[in-house]
Design an enzyme around this catalytic site. Structure first.
Site, mmCIF file in Angstrom:
data_model
loop_
_atom_site.group_PDB
_atom_site.id
_atom_site.type_symbol
_atom_site.label_atom_id
_atom_site.label_comp_id
_atom_site.label_asym_id
_atom_site.label_seq_id
_atom_site.Cartn_x
_atom_site.Cartn_y
_atom_site.Cartn_z
ATOM 1 N N TYR A 1 6.733 3.120 -7.176
ATOM 2 C CA TYR A 1 7.035 2.257 -8.319
ATOM 3 C C TYR A 1 7.824 2.995 -9.404
ATOM 4 C CZ TYR A 1 4.051 -1.768 -7.199
ATOM 5 O OH TYR A 1 3.511 -2.889 -6.654
ATOM 6 N N LYS B 1 -0.273 7.070 4.685
ATOM 7 C CA LYS B 1 0.563 6.909 5.884
ATOM 8 C C LYS B 1 1.030 8.315 6.277
ATOM 9 C CE LYS B 1 2.754 4.365 8.947
ATOM 10 N NZ LYS B 1 2.085 3.584 10.015
ATOM 11 N N ASP C 1 -1.667 0.817 7.679
ATOM 12 C CA ASP C 1 -1.541 -0.356 8.556
ATOM 13 C C ASP C 1 -2.898 -0.687 9.171
ATOM 14 O OD1 ASP C 1 -1.299 2.088 9.881
ATOM 15 O OD2 ASP C 1 0.237 1.403 11.286
ATOM 16 N N ASP D 1 -1.450 -1.895 -4.336
ATOM 17 C CA ASP D 1 -1.012 -3.228 -4.759
ATOM 18 C C ASP D 1 -1.274 -4.224 -3.625
ATOM 19 O OD1 ASP D 1 0.249 -5.283 -6.190
ATOM 20 O OD2 ASP D 1 2.220 -4.781 -5.369
ATOM 21 N N ASP E 1 -4.779 -7.046 -3.063
ATOM 22 C CA ASP E 1 -4.643 -8.492 -2.896
ATOM 23 C C ASP E 1 -5.399 -8.958 -1.651
ATOM 24 O OD1 ASP E 1 -3.014 -8.718 -5.138
ATOM 25 O OD2 ASP E 1 -1.574 -10.032 -4.136
HETATM 26 C C1 IPM Z 1 -0.364 -6.203 -9.801
HETATM 27 C C2 IPM Z 1 0.945 -6.942 -9.823
HETATM 28 C C3 IPM Z 1 1.995 -6.026 -10.455
HETATM 29 C C4 IPM Z 1 2.110 -4.801 -9.569
HETATM 30 C C5 IPM Z 1 3.376 -6.658 -10.685
HETATM 31 C C6 IPM Z 1 3.277 -7.930 -11.483
HETATM 32 C C7 IPM Z 1 4.319 -5.686 -11.321
HETATM 33 O O1 IPM Z 1 1.291 -7.342 -8.546
HETATM 34 O O2 IPM Z 1 -0.876 -5.855 -10.877
HETATM 35 O O3 IPM Z 1 -0.888 -5.975 -8.710
HETATM 36 O O4 IPM Z 1 2.800 -4.838 -8.556
HETATM 37 O O5 IPM Z 1 1.479 -3.804 -9.894
HETATM 38 MG MG MG Z 2 -0.216 -7.013 -7.087
#
Ligand code: IPM
Ligand code: MG
Length: 361
Positions: free
Chosen positions: A143, A194, A226, A250, A254
């Site tokens: 990032y 990885k 993975d 990230d 999710d």
């Molecule tokens: C998160 C979001 C952010 C990230 C975006 C909105 C920049 O997806 O907080 O997970 O990728 O960190």
């Molecule tokens: Mg995110």
């Protein structure tokens, strides 16, 4: 004596203002009960800041955050700003806030609540009892690595570049946070990388192993990213605490969030080694339902609980909020994202009202 806290509120975009309004009411009630006084100040971030000032993180906002005890952020982003140059996108504001406050550690718990087990898209026996903490490195990796950008090659072709890089000290400090966090849980830490392909991951693994010598009581394992993605949906109960880099974290956070049925329930804490932390829901700004009173405010409310626990050291107040959320779920109240058969569907504001009633009751 009443303990005073200065809190910066960053409502941002989409459903942000609605869910934050509910949360402020909750904090005011909790404040009275625990003799805490919150002084709220509001700042602009994301699309809202772009519209007013031309930039996604105005300097005043960063200064406001730096001078407060904690930052409560809602969500940023929306279709309206998706095609602006990168420097003017809402996401750049969020990354700037994390970097500006040096918030290198992001804690993302994914806990299955028994009340919501039917909301998960996975089978009950797979998700029952899941309780995972993802510790994501937040201010390094691909990032932020240099060089980055879209460049033109000698042949006139465009080439997009990002760099995944970690220094030893960046890995060590997040490793310490993760070992400490796992010690407060089941003392099991899985480092995700990885290392079979990436040099940066090999260094990650070497340093995590080196740091682990200081934590002989923690059971450390390693997994390729993975495989980790697969294992999270195959057998999530094998995980307790996960430590991983910015990009992998990230994505995996999710996936871990969705095991619980709705990302609309999950809070997060972003912490540095000192100074104010930022507490925000894992979900985004949901522009499709913004302003319709449909959003689930509970991830934001639970982020305020994380703020009390990790940012302000007010664990009793945090416990009370978390118990209140469980109680409204027990009473059958559900927003659309977690709705199931025979439950009472409510909007964002009504969810706030029933929660306040429980907390005041
Ligand atoms: C998160 C979001 C952010 C990230 C975006 C909105 C920049 O997806 O907080 O997970 O990728 O960190
Ligand atoms: Mg995110």
């Amino acid at each position: 004596m009443t303990q005073q806290y200065g809190i910066t509120l960053l409502p941002g975009d989409g459903i942000g203002p609605e869910i934050l309004a509910v949360t402020v009411e909750v904090l005011n009630v909790i404040g009275k009960q625990f003799d805490l006084s919150f002084k709220f100040q509001e700042g602009l971030i994301g699309g809202a800041a772009i519209d007013e000032t031309g930039e996604p993180l105005p300097k005043e906002t960063l200064d406001l955050c730096r001078n407060s005890d904690a930052v409560l952020l809602a969500a940023i982003g929306g279709y309206k700003w998706d095609n602006l140059p990168r420097q003017q996108r809402p996401e750049t504001g969020l990354l700037g806030l994390r970097a500006g406050l040096n918030l290198f550690a992001n804690l993302r718990p994914a806990t299955i609540l028994p009340q919501l087990i039917d909301a998960s898209s996975l089978k009950k026996e797979v998700v029952e009892g899941v309780d995972i903490m993802v510790v994501r490195e937040l201010t390094g990796g691909v990032y932020f690595g240099q060089p980055k950008g879209i460049f033109t090659t000698e042949t006139g072709e465009k080439r997009g570049v990002n760099t995944m890089a970690y220094t030893e000290s960046e890995i060590d400090r997040i490793a310490h946070v993760a070992f400490e966090a796992s010690r407060k849980r089941k003392s099991k830490l899985c480092s995700v990388d990885k290392a079979n392909v990436l040099d940066v991951s090999q260094l990650w693994r070497d340093r995590v192993i080196a740091v682990s010598e200081k934590y002989p009581d923690i059971e450390l394992s390693h997994m390729y990213v993975d495989n980790a993605a697969m294992q999270l949906v195959r057998n999530p109960k094998q995980f307790d605490t996960i430590i991983t880099g910015n990009l992998f974290g990230d994505i995996l956070s999710d996936a871990a969030a969705m095991l619980t049925g709705s990302i609309g329930m999950l809070p997060s804490a972003s912490l540095g080694s000192s100074g104010p932390g930022v507490f925000e829901p894992v979900h985004g700004s949901a522009p499709d339902i913004a302003g319709q009173d449909k959003a689930n405010p509970l991830a934001q409310v639970l982020s305020a609980a994380m703020m009390l626990r990790y940012g302000l050291n007010e664990a009793a107040a945090a416990d009370k909020i978390e118990q209140g959320v469980l109680a409204v779920l027990d009473q059958g109240y559900r927003t659309g994202d977690i709705m199931s058969l025979n439950m009472k569907q409510v909007g964002c504001q009504e969810m706030g009202q029933v929660l306040l009633k429980v907390l005041e009751g």
